[in-house]
Scaffold this motif. Structure first.
Motif, PDB file in Angstrom:
ATOM      1  N   TYR A  16       0.740  -1.086  -0.021  1.00  0.00           N
ATOM      2  CA  TYR A  16       0.020   0.026  -0.172  1.00  0.00           C
ATOM      3  C   TYR A  16       0.755   1.447  -0.012  1.00  0.00           C
ATOM      4  O   TYR A  16       1.859   1.265   0.534  1.00  0.00           O
ATOM      5  CB  TYR A  16      -0.931   0.155   1.218  1.00  0.00           C
ATOM      6  CG  TYR A  16      -1.949  -1.026   1.419  1.00  0.00           C
ATOM      7  CD1 TYR A  16      -2.408  -1.662   0.119  1.00  0.00           C
ATOM      8  CD2 TYR A  16      -2.497  -1.242   2.734  1.00  0.00           C
ATOM      9  CE1 TYR A  16      -3.409  -2.464   0.402  1.00  0.00           C
ATOM     10  CE2 TYR A  16      -3.446  -2.285   2.611  1.00  0.00           C
ATOM     11  CZ  TYR A  16      -4.062  -2.897   1.568  1.00  0.00           C
ATOM     12  OH  TYR A  16      -5.067  -3.693   1.693  1.00  0.00           O
ATOM     13  N   ASP A  20      -3.267   4.346  -0.714  1.00  0.00           N
ATOM     14  CA  ASP A  20      -3.986   3.179  -0.614  1.00  0.00           C
ATOM     15  C   ASP A  20      -4.528   2.678   0.619  1.00  0.00           C
ATOM     16  O   ASP A  20      -5.504   2.415   0.769  1.00  0.00           O
ATOM     17  CB  ASP A  20      -2.992   2.060  -1.310  1.00  0.00           C
ATOM     18  CG  ASP A  20      -2.732   2.215  -2.571  1.00  0.00           C
ATOM     19  OD1 ASP A  20      -3.278   2.629  -3.473  1.00  0.00           O
ATOM     20  OD2 ASP A  20      -1.543   1.705  -3.185  1.00  0.00           O
ATOM     21  N   LYS A  23      -7.480   4.911   1.510  1.00  0.00           N
ATOM     22  CA  LYS A  23      -8.559   4.438   0.824  1.00  0.00           C
ATOM     23  C   LYS A  23      -9.330   3.257   1.626  1.00  0.00           C
ATOM     24  O   LYS A  23     -10.539   3.069   1.861  1.00  0.00           O
ATOM     25  CB  LYS A  23      -8.323   4.031  -0.472  1.00  0.00           C
ATOM     26  CG  LYS A  23      -8.316   5.153  -1.440  1.00  0.00           C
ATOM     27  CD  LYS A  23      -7.991   4.775  -2.791  1.00  0.00           C
ATOM     28  CE  LYS A  23      -7.501   6.118  -3.803  1.00  0.00           C
ATOM     29  NZ  LYS A  23      -7.093   5.780  -5.118  1.00  0.00           N
ATOM     30  N   HIS A  24      -8.382   2.177   2.095  1.00  0.00           N
ATOM     31  CA  HIS A  24      -8.708   1.104   2.665  1.00  0.00           C
ATOM     32  C   HIS A  24      -9.546   1.370   4.168  1.00  0.00           C
ATOM     33  O   HIS A  24     -10.104   0.520   4.575  1.00  0.00           O
ATOM     34  CB  HIS A  24      -7.621  -0.066   2.767  1.00  0.00           C
ATOM     35  CG  HIS A  24      -7.566  -0.721   1.447  1.00  0.00           C
ATOM     36  ND1 HIS A  24      -6.691  -0.260   0.499  1.00  0.00           N
ATOM     37  CD2 HIS A  24      -7.838  -1.941   0.810  1.00  0.00           C
ATOM     38  CE1 HIS A  24      -6.538  -1.041  -0.496  1.00  0.00           C
ATOM     39  NE2 HIS A  24      -7.401  -2.007  -0.426  1.00  0.00           N
ATOM     40  N   THR A  25      -9.133   2.445   4.661  1.00  0.00           N
ATOM     41  CA  THR A  25      -9.260   2.781   6.067  1.00  0.00           C
ATOM     42  C   THR A  25     -10.378   3.768   5.888  1.00  0.00           C
ATOM     43  O   THR A  25     -10.771   4.084   7.208  1.00  0.00           O
ATOM     44  CB  THR A  25      -8.124   3.185   6.821  1.00  0.00           C
ATOM     45  OG1 THR A  25      -7.441   4.270   6.347  1.00  0.00           O
ATOM     46  CG2 THR A  25      -7.171   1.611   6.969  1.00  0.00           C
ATOM     47  N   VAL A  53      -6.586  -3.523   9.019  1.00  0.00           N
ATOM     48  CA  VAL A  53      -6.352  -3.492   7.772  1.00  0.00           C
ATOM     49  C   VAL A  53      -4.892  -3.806   7.277  1.00  0.00           C
ATOM     50  O   VAL A  53      -4.668  -4.733   6.341  1.00  0.00           O
ATOM     51  CB  VAL A  53      -6.445  -2.065   6.878  1.00  0.00           C
ATOM     52  CG1 VAL A  53      -5.877  -1.873   5.546  1.00  0.00           C
ATOM     53  CG2 VAL A  53      -7.956  -1.811   6.916  1.00  0.00           C
TER      54      VAL A  53
END
Length: 66
Positions: A16, A20, A23-25, A53
């Motif tokens: 990541y 990135d 965005k994932h969190t 994550v």
């Protein structure tokens, strides 16, 4: 506070970028940047989200200060 070296390494191992991970969190990339530079502390819910994550224990990624 984040254990900066461990936190950055965990992010990189996952492949990541800061964006990135953001965005994932659901966090902003600027917040991730501040964490990685030890300029921002992290609350329990956010620490849990980031550790989930990244697939690491909270205690591995963050210094818990009481």
């Amino acid at each position: 506070m984040a254990r900066t070296d461990v936190f950055i390494k965990a992010r990189i191992i996952k492949g990541y970028s800061q964006r990135d991970l953001a965005k994932h969190t659901g966090l902003s990339h600027s917040y991730i940047s501040l964490l990685e530079r030890s300029l921002k502390s992290v609350g329990p819910a956010t620490a849990r989200k980031l550790s989930d994550v990244l697939g690491r224990d909270i205690e591995d990624l963050f210094r818990i200060e009481v």
